[in-house]
Write a protein that holds these residues in place. Structure first.
Motif, PDB file in Angstrom:
ATOM      1  N   SER A  58       0.838  -1.202   0.000  1.00  0.00           N
ATOM      2  CA  SER A  58       0.000   0.000   0.000  1.00  0.00           C
ATOM      3  C   SER A  58       0.873   1.253   0.000  1.00  0.00           C
ATOM      4  CB  SER A  58      -0.861   0.007   1.260  1.00  0.00           C
ATOM      5  OG  SER A  58      -0.017   0.211   2.392  1.00  0.00           O
ATOM      6  N   GLY A  59       0.270   2.368  -0.329  1.00  0.00           N
ATOM      7  CA  GLY A  59       0.978   3.647  -0.287  1.00  0.00           C
ATOM      8  C   GLY A  59       1.540   3.914   1.098  1.00  0.00           C
ATOM      9  N   ALA A  60       0.772   3.601   2.116  1.00  0.00           N
ATOM     10  CA  ALA A  60       1.230   3.859   3.491  1.00  0.00           C
ATOM     11  C   ALA A  60       2.473   3.043   3.809  1.00  0.00           C
ATOM     12  CB  ALA A  60       0.108   3.542   4.476  1.00  0.00           C
ATOM     13  N   HIS A  61       2.492   1.778   3.385  1.00  0.00           N
ATOM     14  CA  HIS A  61       3.679   0.955   3.620  1.00  0.00           C
ATOM     15  C   HIS A  61       4.879   1.474   2.812  1.00  0.00           C
ATOM     16  CE1 HIS A  61       2.057  -2.019   6.244  1.00  0.00           C
ATOM     17  NE2 HIS A  61       1.278  -2.619   5.361  1.00  0.00           N
ATOM     18  N   ARG A  62       4.651   1.832   1.552  1.00  0.00           N
ATOM     19  CA  ARG A  62       5.768   2.295   0.714  1.00  0.00           C
ATOM     20  C   ARG A  62       6.343   3.608   1.245  1.00  0.00           C
ATOM     21  NH1 ARG A  62       4.094   3.704  -3.831  1.00  0.00           N
ATOM     22  NH2 ARG A  62       1.853   3.414  -3.577  1.00  0.00           N
ATOM     23  N   LEU A  63       5.450   4.440   1.754  1.00  0.00           N
ATOM     24  CA  LEU A  63       5.889   5.705   2.369  1.00  0.00           C
ATOM     25  C   LEU A  63       6.706   5.426   3.629  1.00  0.00           C
ATOM     26  CD1 LEU A  63       5.408   8.718   1.857  1.00  0.00           C
ATOM     27  CD2 LEU A  63       3.307   8.543   3.235  1.00  0.00           C
ATOM     28  N   ALA A  64       6.217   4.520   4.448  1.00  0.00           N
ATOM     29  CA  ALA A  64       6.925   4.185   5.697  1.00  0.00           C
ATOM     30  C   ALA A  64       8.309   3.621   5.390  1.00  0.00           C
ATOM     31  CB  ALA A  64       6.099   3.176   6.504  1.00  0.00           C
ATOM     32  N   MET A  65       8.400   2.772   4.371  1.00  0.00           N
ATOM     33  CA  MET A  65       9.708   2.191   4.018  1.00  0.00           C
ATOM     34  C   MET A  65      10.650   3.266   3.475  1.00  0.00           C
ATOM     35  SD  MET A  65       8.823  -1.598   2.495  1.00  0.00           S
ATOM     36  CE  MET A  65       7.468  -1.177   1.392  1.00  0.00           C
ATOM     37  N   ALA A  66      10.103   4.199   2.705  1.00  0.00           N
ATOM     38  CA  ALA A  66      10.952   5.285   2.177  1.00  0.00           C
ATOM     39  C   ALA A  66      11.469   6.149   3.331  1.00  0.00           C
ATOM     40  CB  ALA A  66      10.169   6.119   1.171  1.00  0.00           C
ATOM     41  N   ARG A  67      10.618   6.386   4.307  1.00  0.00           N
ATOM     42  CA  ARG A  67      11.063   7.181   5.474  1.00  0.00           C
ATOM     43  C   ARG A  67      12.163   6.451   6.234  1.00  0.00           C
ATOM     44  NH1 ARG A  67       7.574  11.459   5.930  1.00  0.00           N
ATOM     45  NH2 ARG A  67       5.334  11.091   5.740  1.00  0.00           N
ATOM     46  N   LEU A  68      11.978   5.157   6.454  1.00  0.00           N
ATOM     47  CA  LEU A  68      12.995   4.379   7.181  1.00  0.00           C
ATOM     48  C   LEU A  68      14.320   4.380   6.429  1.00  0.00           C
ATOM     49  CD1 LEU A  68      10.883   1.279   8.279  1.00  0.00           C
ATOM     50  CD2 LEU A  68      11.917   2.994   9.800  1.00  0.00           C
ATOM     51  N   ALA A  69      14.241   4.227   5.111  1.00  0.00           N
ATOM     52  CA  ALA A  69      15.463   4.096   4.301  1.00  0.00           C
ATOM     53  C   ALA A  69      16.263   5.390   4.257  1.00  0.00           C
ATOM     54  CB  ALA A  69      15.093   3.671   2.878  1.00  0.00           C
ATOM     55  N   THR A  70      15.602   6.523   4.441  1.00  0.00           N
ATOM     56  CA  THR A  70      16.278   7.814   4.268  1.00  0.00           C
ATOM     57  C   THR A  70      16.518   8.542   5.587  1.00  0.00           C
ATOM     58  OG1 THR A  70      14.115   8.842   3.903  1.00  0.00           O
ATOM     59  CG2 THR A  70      15.345   8.186   1.947  1.00  0.00           C
ATOM     60  N   ALA A  71      16.105   7.936   6.692  1.00  0.00           N
ATOM     61  CA  ALA A  71      16.139   8.633   7.989  1.00  0.00           C
ATOM     62  C   ALA A  71      17.553   9.067   8.373  1.00  0.00           C
ATOM     63  CB  ALA A  71      15.562   7.730   9.073  1.00  0.00           C
ATOM     64  N   ASP A  72      18.560   8.335   7.900  1.00  0.00           N
ATOM     65  CA  ASP A  72      19.924   8.666   8.328  1.00  0.00           C
ATOM     66  C   ASP A  72      20.644   9.597   7.351  1.00  0.00           C
ATOM     67  OD1 ASP A  72      20.265   6.962   6.211  1.00  0.00           O
ATOM     68  OD2 ASP A  72      21.671   5.624   7.217  1.00  0.00           O
ATOM     69  N   ASN A  73      19.942  10.129   6.365  1.00  0.00           N
ATOM     70  CA  ASN A  73      20.598  11.046   5.414  1.00  0.00           C
ATOM     71  C   ASN A  73      19.938  12.424   5.497  1.00  0.00           C
ATOM     72  OD1 ASN A  73      21.614  12.486   3.212  1.00  0.00           O
ATOM     73  ND2 ASN A  73      21.922  10.610   2.023  1.00  0.00           N
ATOM     74  N   PRO A  74      20.629  13.404   6.085  1.00  0.00           N
ATOM     75  CA  PRO A  74      20.009  14.713   6.271  1.00  0.00           C
ATOM     76  C   PRO A  74      19.726  15.451   4.965  1.00  0.00           C
ATOM     77  CG  PRO A  74      22.309  14.730   7.018  1.00  0.00           C
ATOM     78  CD  PRO A  74      21.973  13.313   6.664  1.00  0.00           C
TER      79      PRO A  74
END
Ligand code: ATP
Length: 220
Positions: A58-74
């Motif tokens: 779902s969009g919500a899952h894909r969004l959550a995964m994108a947030r997790l993947a990028t959290a460590d890059n300012p």
């Protein structure tokens, strides 16, 4: 919602289904940031992609995964607008929205893998994209930018607009800049089939995304 002010300098815009986001995406965004002198890169997960079948997650899952993947890059940020819109995503509409929000001067650089670039003539109002943004194109294993193989209208645009990274900050939009990244033959399709077969996904995507996929039993 208001995203953090991206400051001055060219802003990279990177759309995709991100179903799931993987190291091919992340390396493209990071290479583009560095090679093209981008101030930031904004990843924009698609809602309902118009050119392809419904995503596996779902969009919500894909969004959550994108947030997790990028959290460590300012330098990376996530734009949830296409997922939240819950309707077909058209890049031209997203560019119109961002141009209106960011003003006429800011260089915007739409980042595409070569496969996506080759499919550009099928996108809605594709030639108008150049009124709103530059396009930067990364190599992708299995695809070639050989002009003999390009659809003629795309070859014509490439010939007219071809530029180097140095030219991106001079104008807000309109150029096409190929750039090279470490070739990574990783695709979300392959990741989904490995998951469905119960195979390991390690080293194809970031550990927090792996954990999220297994927690929510996605793609199995
Ligand atoms: P799928 O296999 O589901 O089609 P994908 O891996 O191609 O997914 P998308 O979310 O469709 O990923 O791609 C978003 C953008 O990232 C596109 O511009 C695509 O060309 C680019 N891209 C994805 N993977 C790579 C890669 N390994 N190398 C270069 N570009 C890539």
């Amino acid at each position: 919602m208001t995203l953090p002010d991206a400051g001055g300098g060219p802003l990279g815009l990177f759309g995709g289904t991100f179903d799931p986001i993987h190291y091919g995406h992340l390396r493209l965004a990071e290479t583009a940031r560095e090679a093209l002198g981008l101030a930031r890169v904004r990843l924009i997960p698609a809602g309902q992609p118009p050119h392809r079948a419904a995503p596996g997650a779902s969009g919500a899952h894909r969004l959550a995964m994108a947030r997790l993947a990028t959290a460590d890059n300012p330098a990376f940020e996530i734009d949830p607008a296409e997922v939240e819109a819950q309707q077909a995503s058209f890049t031209i509409l997203t560019l119109e929205r961002l141009r209106a929000a960011l003003g006429p001067e800011r260089p915007l650089v739409l980042l595409l893998g070569l496969d996506a670039f080759l499919g550009l003539p099928a996108w809605r109002r594709w030639e108008a994209l150049f009124d709103f943004a530059h396009i930067a194109v990364a190599n992708r294993p299995g695809y070639s930018l050989d002009s003999a193989a390009l659809p003629p209208p795309l070859a014509a645009q490439l010939a007219a607009r071809h530029a180097t990274a140095a030219g991106l900050g001079d104008t807000p939009a309109g150029r096409i800049v190929p750039f090279s990244m470490t070739p990574l033959a990783i695709s979300a399709t392959d990741i989904r089939s490995r998951a469905a077969a119960g195979h390991s996904l390690r080293y194809l995507l970031p550990p927090p995304v792996l954990d999220y996929i297994s927690l929510h039993q996605l793609y199995s």
